[in-house]
Design an enzyme around this catalytic site. Structure first.
Site, PDB file in Angstrom:
ATOM      1  N   SER A 139      31.113 -50.791 -23.474  1.00 22.69           N
ATOM      2  CA  SER A 139      31.930 -51.767 -24.189  1.00 22.69           C
ATOM      3  C   SER A 139      31.367 -53.180 -24.146  1.00 22.69           C
ATOM      4  CB  SER A 139      33.353 -51.769 -23.626  1.00 22.69           C
ATOM      5  OG  SER A 139      33.331 -52.073 -22.242  1.00 22.69           O
ATOM      6  N   LYS A 157      20.375 -54.085 -17.869  1.00 24.84           N
ATOM      7  CA  LYS A 157      21.664 -54.110 -18.567  1.00 24.84           C
ATOM      8  C   LYS A 157      21.770 -55.403 -19.370  1.00 24.84           C
ATOM      9  CE  LYS A 157      25.752 -54.118 -16.333  1.00 24.84           C
ATOM     10  NZ  LYS A 157      27.001 -53.571 -15.734  1.00 24.84           N
ATOM     11  N   MET A 244      17.927 -54.273 -12.561  1.00 26.52           N
ATOM     12  CA  MET A 244      18.086 -53.482 -11.344  1.00 26.52           C
ATOM     13  C   MET A 244      16.964 -52.459 -11.241  1.00 26.52           C
ATOM     14  SD  MET A 244      22.109 -52.620 -11.995  1.00 26.52           S
ATOM     15  CE  MET A 244      21.733 -52.282 -13.729  1.00 26.52           C
ATOM     16  N   ASP A 287      36.532 -49.243 -11.522  1.00 26.91           N
ATOM     17  CA  ASP A 287      36.248 -48.466 -12.728  1.00 26.91           C
ATOM     18  C   ASP A 287      35.821 -47.053 -12.348  1.00 26.91           C
ATOM     19  OD1 ASP A 287      35.498 -47.387 -15.116  1.00 26.91           O
ATOM     20  OD2 ASP A 287      34.149 -49.004 -15.702  1.00 26.91           O
ATOM     21  N   ASN A 292      29.596 -43.897 -13.884  1.00 27.75           N
ATOM     22  CA  ASN A 292      29.237 -44.818 -12.810  1.00 27.75           C
ATOM     23  C   ASN A 292      28.773 -44.101 -11.545  1.00 27.75           C
ATOM     24  OD1 ASN A 292      29.947 -46.930 -14.465  1.00 27.75           O
ATOM     25  ND2 ASN A 292      32.007 -47.146 -13.621  1.00 27.75           N
ATOM     26  N   ASP A 306      27.311 -49.834 -11.633  1.00 28.65           N
ATOM     27  CA  ASP A 306      28.278 -50.688 -12.328  1.00 28.65           C
ATOM     28  C   ASP A 306      29.330 -51.277 -11.388  1.00 28.65           C
ATOM     29  OD1 ASP A 306      29.912 -52.031 -14.068  1.00 28.65           O
ATOM     30  OD2 ASP A 306      29.809 -50.497 -15.617  1.00 28.65           O
TER      31      ASP A 306
END
Length: 440
Positions: A139, A157, A244, A287, A292, A306
């Site tokens: 998202s 990311k 990362m 989350d 994840n 995440d």
């Protein structure tokens, strides 16, 4: 990832263009309603408003448009569908659940602009290879695989353009669209949830903050051989880009084919981690998206990804959950009620009818913890009963929304339960929980 996702669809980055998308969506839904309503009236039918709103055609338009806008517009749908739980109609939950895996990637030209703005126009000289095709799209951002000129294997990311600047207006617009569509529950004030959604989204959109939280969890779990966490590379990390170390692994759902002992171990480790987050770290990654979590094929470690949704846990909630779990194990409703009220999960002056319904919900939720034996998540209907009891409570006129922080924590707990059911795990949750409570 679908063909449309990998080919990319540009993210509207200016507020006026995003607002126009919302306006166009509302007009399109209204047009469908008028056409469908006229057709059904011509047949002598008298359709209800919600029947015209919740058509497959309108559901598809809402989900598709929010997925194109990404960012807060998409996230608010995810949050309401996952965190609103029994406070939203089943039809809305089904529509919004489609958004969890519906993000489209940025096209290469838009991706290049974002990288130029963050790293400068000569950024490609710093890499031996940069794959413009993302390995994941969600998202708020998408993830790319890259190798630097000095040999580092990275996962990069990258945040979609305009996401941070449009969070507040997107949340307000998405909420207005849902209200105008009649899809939010009547009598429930979701304004506090929406404000909390804005706060969390601003935090998730700050990749410097996420890098800090990732590093904190690396410190917390430095001596825990069960988990692996990527390493942040500061020289390439900005507020819009998180660099990362690449963490190889397969989807955690693939463990569903592993031996029973291995499946049990994975869930036991994740439940143990959640308990440490609640009572030791006082910091929770809220989350529970299955994406994840991954399994390193070589080491067998659980890879944690995440940390954007990581929240600090106030001491009042941490101690409150301790009291609540302890009372739940003992089935002491009086103590459960006191903990529930003090934590703001229910009003003190609730009616006898609502108190009984609330009691049913909490006793059911704590069922896996009560007996000192392995709990078979695959053979349990706890989730179904919780859903039914929640719907019963909501439709009875009980519209108290708990503190947003607690809702996000319940989201995490529910996610771990769902994963346990997915892996058909059998875990002695009672022993795990009581050991943690006595250790702290």
């Amino acid at each position: 990832m679908s063909k449309s996702q990998t080919e990319g669809r540009a993210v509207p980055s200016r507020r006026i263009s995003r607002l126009a998308r919302f306006g166009g969506l509302g007009a399109s839904v209204a047009g469908n309603m008028l056409a469908d309503g006229a057709a059904r009236l011509a047949k002598g039918e008298r359709p209800k408003l919600n029947e015209l709103l919740l058509t497959p055609k309108n559901a598809s338009k809402v989900a598709d448009q929010l997925s194109q806008l990404r960012g807060a517009a998409m996230k608010v749908g995810q949050l309401i569908s996952m965190d609103g739980g029994d406070f939203v109609p089943p039809e809305l939950a089904e529509i919004l659940s489609k958004l969890r895996d519906a993000a489209h990637a940025m096209p290469p030209a838009q991706l290049k602009r974002v990288l130029n703005e963050n790293w400068g126009r000569d950024w490609l000289t710093r890499f031996e290879n940069f794959d413009v095709k993302p390995i994941a799209a969600a998202s708020i951002g998408q993830v790319h695989r890259a190798r630097t000129a000095d040999g580092r294997d990275l996962a990069i990311k990258i945040q979609y353009p305009g996401v941070r600047q449009s969070i507040d207006s997107d949340v307000d617009n998405a909420a207005s669209l849902l209200r105008l569509s009649g899809l939010t529950p009547e009598g429930v004030d979701i304004s506090l949830l929406l404000e909390e959604a804005k706060t969390q989204l601003h935090q998730e959109a700050d990749y410097i903050r996420e890098a800090e939280r990732l590093n904190q969890f690396r410190t917390f779990l430095a001596d825990d051989a069960a988990f692996a966490i990527p390493e942040v590379h500061d020289d390439l990390t900005t507020r819009d880009i998180l660099a990362m170390s690449y963490a190889p692994g397969k989807a955690i759902e693939s463990a569903a084919d592993a031996p029973q002992e291995r499946r049990n171990d994975i869930i036991e480790k994740l439940m143990g981690l959640l308990l440490r987050e609640l009572f030791e770290f006082k910091m929770v990654q809220t989350d529970p998206n299955f994406a994840n979590y991954r399994i390193d094929k070589k080491t067998g470690k659980i890879v944690l990804l995440d940390f954007g949704a990581t929240r600090d846990l106030p001491e009042s909630l941490s101690s409150g959950y301790r009291k609540l779990i302890d009372a739940g194990i003992r089935e002491d409703w009086s103590a459960i009620k006191e903990a529930v009220v003090s934590m703001g999960l229910a009003p003190r002056d609730m009616s006898a009818e609502h108190e009984q319904m609330m009691r049913d919900v909490f006793i059911t939720a704590m069922e896996p913890m009560r007996e000192d034996r392995p709990f078979d998540f695959a053979d349990s209907d706890v989730s179904a009963r919780l859903r039914d009891e929640g719907v019963k409570l909501r439709t009875s006129g009980f519209h108290h929304l708990p503190p947003a922080a607690a809702m996000f924590i319940h989201r995490k707990i529910g996610g771990i339960y769902l994963m346990a059911a997915k892996l058909k795990a059998k875990v002695n949750v009672h022993a795990l929980t009581t050991a943690r409570l006595s250790a702290d």
